[in-house]
Design a protein around this motif. Sequence first.
Motif, short mmCIF file in Angstrom:
data_model
loop_
_atom_site.label_atom_id
_atom_site.label_comp_id
_atom_site.label_asym_id
_atom_site.label_seq_id
_atom_site.Cartn_x
_atom_site.Cartn_y
_atom_site.Cartn_z
N TRP A 149 0.85 -0.74 -0.10
CA TRP A 149 0.30 0.06 0.19
C TRP A 149 0.87 1.11 -0.49
O TRP A 149 0.72 2.01 -0.29
CB TRP A 149 -1.27 0.18 1.16
CG TRP A 149 -0.54 -0.26 2.69
CD1 TRP A 149 0.01 -1.37 2.82
CD2 TRP A 149 -0.15 1.23 3.48
NE1 TRP A 149 0.25 -0.27 4.01
CE2 TRP A 149 0.51 0.68 4.68
CE3 TRP A 149 -0.46 2.29 3.00
CZ2 TRP A 149 1.05 1.35 5.35
CZ3 TRP A 149 0.48 3.47 4.17
CH2 TRP A 149 1.00 3.00 5.31
N ILE A 150 2.45 1.36 0.59
CA ILE A 150 3.59 2.66 0.72
C ILE A 150 3.44 3.40 -0.66
O ILE A 150 3.52 3.38 -1.57
CB ILE A 150 3.94 1.82 1.44
CG1 ILE A 150 3.90 2.05 3.59
CG2 ILE A 150 5.44 2.86 1.35
CD1 ILE A 150 4.98 1.47 3.74
N TRP A 151 3.87 1.89 -1.28
CA TRP A 151 4.48 1.62 -3.27
C TRP A 151 2.80 1.74 -4.21
O TRP A 151 2.73 2.89 -4.71
CB TRP A 151 4.35 0.22 -3.95
CG TRP A 151 4.70 0.78 -4.73
CD1 TRP A 151 5.83 1.08 -5.68
CD2 TRP A 151 4.13 0.18 -5.93
NE1 TRP A 151 5.13 0.72 -7.00
CE2 TRP A 151 4.36 0.24 -6.99
CE3 TRP A 151 2.76 -0.19 -5.88
CZ2 TRP A 151 4.03 0.32 -8.47
CZ3 TRP A 151 2.00 -0.27 -7.52
CH2 TRP A 151 2.98 -0.45 -8.80
N ALA A 152 1.33 2.04 -3.66
CA ALA A 152 0.50 2.42 -3.96
C ALA A 152 0.20 3.47 -4.05
O ALA A 152 0.01 4.69 -4.83
CB ALA A 152 -0.51 1.61 -3.67
N ILE A 153 0.31 4.08 -2.29
CA ILE A 153 0.27 5.42 -2.28
C ILE A 153 1.36 6.36 -3.10
O ILE A 153 1.02 7.85 -3.77
CB ILE A 153 0.17 6.22 -1.11
CG1 ILE A 153 -0.66 5.15 -0.26
CG2 ILE A 153 0.38 8.01 -0.83
CD1 ILE A 153 -0.83 5.70 0.92
N ILE A 179 -5.83 1.61 -6.16
CA ILE A 179 -6.57 0.50 -6.04
C ILE A 179 -5.18 -0.34 -5.21
O ILE A 179 -5.82 -1.02 -4.93
CB ILE A 179 -6.49 -0.08 -7.25
CG1 ILE A 179 -7.80 -1.52 -7.04
CG2 ILE A 179 -5.54 -0.61 -8.31
CD1 ILE A 179 -8.51 -2.25 -8.72
N GLY A 180 -4.24 -0.01 -5.40
CA GLY A 180 -3.52 -1.13 -4.52
C GLY A 180 -3.48 -0.55 -2.39
O GLY A 180 -3.10 -1.42 -1.79
N LEU A 181 -4.40 0.53 -2.45
CA LEU A 181 -4.92 0.41 -1.28
C LEU A 181 -6.25 -0.97 -0.67
O LEU A 181 -5.82 -0.72 0.46
CB LEU A 181 -5.47 1.28 -1.09
CG LEU A 181 -5.24 3.12 -1.57
CD1 LEU A 181 -5.51 4.27 -1.33
CD2 LEU A 181 -3.77 3.35 -0.41
N LEU A 217 -4.86 -3.44 1.86
CA LEU A 217 -5.47 -2.85 3.35
C LEU A 217 -6.43 -3.74 4.09
O LEU A 217 -6.13 -4.22 5.56
CB LEU A 217 -4.95 -1.65 3.60
CG LEU A 217 -4.23 -0.92 3.73
CD1 LEU A 217 -4.57 1.01 3.51
CD2 LEU A 217 -2.79 -1.20 4.29
N VAL A 218 -6.62 -4.29 2.74
CA VAL A 218 -8.61 -4.95 3.87
C VAL A 218 -7.81 -6.72 4.15
O VAL A 218 -7.16 -7.22 2.80
CB VAL A 218 -9.32 -5.25 2.12
CG1 VAL A 218 -10.67 -5.75 2.88
CG2 VAL A 218 -9.48 -3.92 1.84
N PRO A 219 -8.29 -6.69 4.99
CA PRO A 219 -7.84 -9.12 5.75
C PRO A 219 -9.05 -9.63 4.37
O PRO A 219 -9.34 -9.31 3.67
CB PRO A 219 -8.77 -8.45 6.86
CG PRO A 219 -8.92 -7.37 7.32
CD PRO A 219 -8.99 -6.44 5.75
N TYR A 220 -7.97 -10.25 3.82
CA TYR A 220 -8.43 -11.52 2.74
C TYR A 220 -7.71 -10.93 1.33
O TYR A 220 -7.09 -11.61 1.11
CB TYR A 220 -8.93 -12.32 3.23
CG TYR A 220 -9.43 -12.78 4.82
CD1 TYR A 220 -9.10 -13.60 5.27
CD2 TYR A 220 -10.94 -11.72 5.67
CE1 TYR A 220 -9.27 -14.46 5.88
CE2 TYR A 220 -10.83 -12.06 6.94
CZ TYR A 220 -10.35 -13.36 7.44
OH TYR A 220 -10.38 -13.85 8.46
#
Length: 95
Positions: free
Chosen positions: A2-6, A12-14, A17-20
């Motif tokens: 998620w850090i790379w995504a930001i 969409i890379g965030l 952070l969603v479980p599973y």
Amino acid sequence: SWIWAIGNSVWIGLLALVPYVGFIMSIVLGIKGREWAWQAKHWDSVEHFNKVQRNWSMAGLVIVGVSLILVLLLTVLIVITAVNPAAQIQQTPVQ
């Protein structure tokens, strides 16, 4: 991650952070991430894009390496403490 995504405006890379969903999203980012990063931002040149992505890759490797070393050290500490309980820190009563 998620850090790379930001950092690359790939929102969409965030979903990482969603479980599973995060595990699957990490795989998808590994497959499609560079393509999405290229499309999401304005880059000065292909060389600039590749340099930035190489820096992200190196940062990721450093984080994984440091994490593995910390896990190894913690495991050794736990094993030493379990094998030799006398090695545990003894608390002396305050008088």
